[in-house]
Design a protein around this motif. Sequence first.
Motif, PDB file in Angstrom:
ATOM      1  N   ALA A 124     -14.611 -11.801  -6.310  1.00  0.00           N
ATOM      2  CA  ALA A 124     -13.573 -11.351  -5.078  1.00  0.00           C
ATOM      3  C   ALA A 124     -13.965 -10.226  -4.499  1.00  0.00           C
ATOM      4  CB  ALA A 124     -12.210 -11.321  -5.885  1.00  0.00           C
ATOM      5  N   GLU A 125     -15.093  -9.508  -4.768  1.00  0.00           N
ATOM      6  CA  GLU A 125     -15.492  -8.180  -4.118  1.00  0.00           C
ATOM      7  C   GLU A 125     -14.603  -7.013  -4.144  1.00  0.00           C
ATOM      8  OE1 GLU A 125     -16.627  -9.596  -0.134  1.00  0.00           O
ATOM      9  OE2 GLU A 125     -18.530 -10.718  -1.095  1.00  0.00           O
ATOM     10  N   ARG A 144      -7.099 -11.452  -2.060  1.00  0.00           N
ATOM     11  CA  ARG A 144      -8.532 -11.338  -2.917  1.00  0.00           C
ATOM     12  C   ARG A 144      -7.893 -11.440  -4.514  1.00  0.00           C
ATOM     13  NH1 ARG A 144     -13.715 -10.477  -0.766  1.00  0.00           N
ATOM     14  NH2 ARG A 144     -13.695 -10.307   1.416  1.00  0.00           N
ATOM     15  N   LEU A 167      -6.912 -12.485   5.145  1.00  0.00           N
ATOM     16  CA  LEU A 167      -8.198 -12.022   5.237  1.00  0.00           C
ATOM     17  C   LEU A 167      -8.900 -11.710   6.702  1.00  0.00           C
ATOM     18  CD1 LEU A 167      -9.548 -14.785   2.513  1.00  0.00           C
ATOM     19  CD2 LEU A 167      -8.785 -12.517   2.166  1.00  0.00           C
ATOM     20  N   GLY A 171     -13.590 -11.832   5.132  1.00  0.00           N
ATOM     21  CA  GLY A 171     -13.163 -12.317   3.638  1.00  0.00           C
ATOM     22  C   GLY A 171     -13.101 -13.953   3.969  1.00  0.00           C
ATOM     23  N   TRP A 174     -16.233 -15.274   2.853  1.00  0.00           N
ATOM     24  CA  TRP A 174     -16.529 -15.266   1.602  1.00  0.00           C
ATOM     25  C   TRP A 174     -15.477 -16.539   0.889  1.00  0.00           C
ATOM     26  CZ3 TRP A 174     -12.143 -14.635  -1.437  1.00  0.00           C
ATOM     27  CH2 TRP A 174     -12.178 -14.620  -2.799  1.00  0.00           C
ATOM     28  N   LEU A 175     -14.388 -16.690   1.473  1.00  0.00           N
ATOM     29  CA  LEU A 175     -13.604 -17.658   0.788  1.00  0.00           C
ATOM     30  C   LEU A 175     -14.246 -19.190   0.967  1.00  0.00           C
ATOM     31  CD1 LEU A 175     -10.916 -18.736  -0.608  1.00  0.00           C
ATOM     32  CD2 LEU A 175      -9.995 -18.670   1.818  1.00  0.00           C
TER      33      LEU A 175
END
Length: 239
Positions: A124-125, A144, A167, A171, A174-175
């Motif tokens: 999830a960074e 996150r 996000l 984000g 990323w998702l």
Amino acid sequence: MTTRTEATPAIRVEGLSKRYGRRTVVDDLTFTVRPGAVTGFFGPNGAGKTTAMKAVVGLARPSAGTVSVLGAPVASLVPDARRMGVHIEPCGAHPGRSARAHLRALALSAGLPRSRVEEVLETAELTRAAGRRVGAFSLGMRQRLGLAAALLGDPEILVLDEPANGLDPQGIRWLRTMLRDRAAKGRTVLLSSHLLAEAAKTVDDVVVIDQGRLVHQGPIGEVESLEDVFLELTGGVER
């Protein structure tokens, strides 16, 4: 060998209705979610999406109908973070607790190895922010954290309600990448979203409901424009 089309649905919803007093929120809803795919669950505000998703994960008892996960009735299942990861409500962490402490408590209660905490923080960074109190997190960081919690058991199925909410563009990318990677590994995702243009890049299949009823189900490839289909099927009115 069983083919994908013959496989047991990851999620099967049949005749699902949910009433609160005289108000019917979900009305005789039937749909399936196939394994190894990302299925988008769409509808206007107030269409009954969150209520239906709560019934899928066992957080709401149906007034009528049935829900099964991997062939077993949800009502008979003991919560298992390895079977299903859920992000429907806010992350639920105490604002004075760190992200790492929150995830460790969840892992302990679910009987998961402590090593999973560091793994999902990295996924999830959130590793660099893991020691900070959740009360100081932005909306996107709390989102996150909720997703990290859903991933703790490396579940076969993820059920996510508006996972992109809050996000930033990084984000959201990323998702999308994370969800597509899980589907590529044979895992299943059911997600709701109002970000239709982004969802169209992420999902394999589409389920659209309006006023608690199914109005469309099919592969995303059959939809020329998810936004146009959504507006056409739901009358173009946000409720």
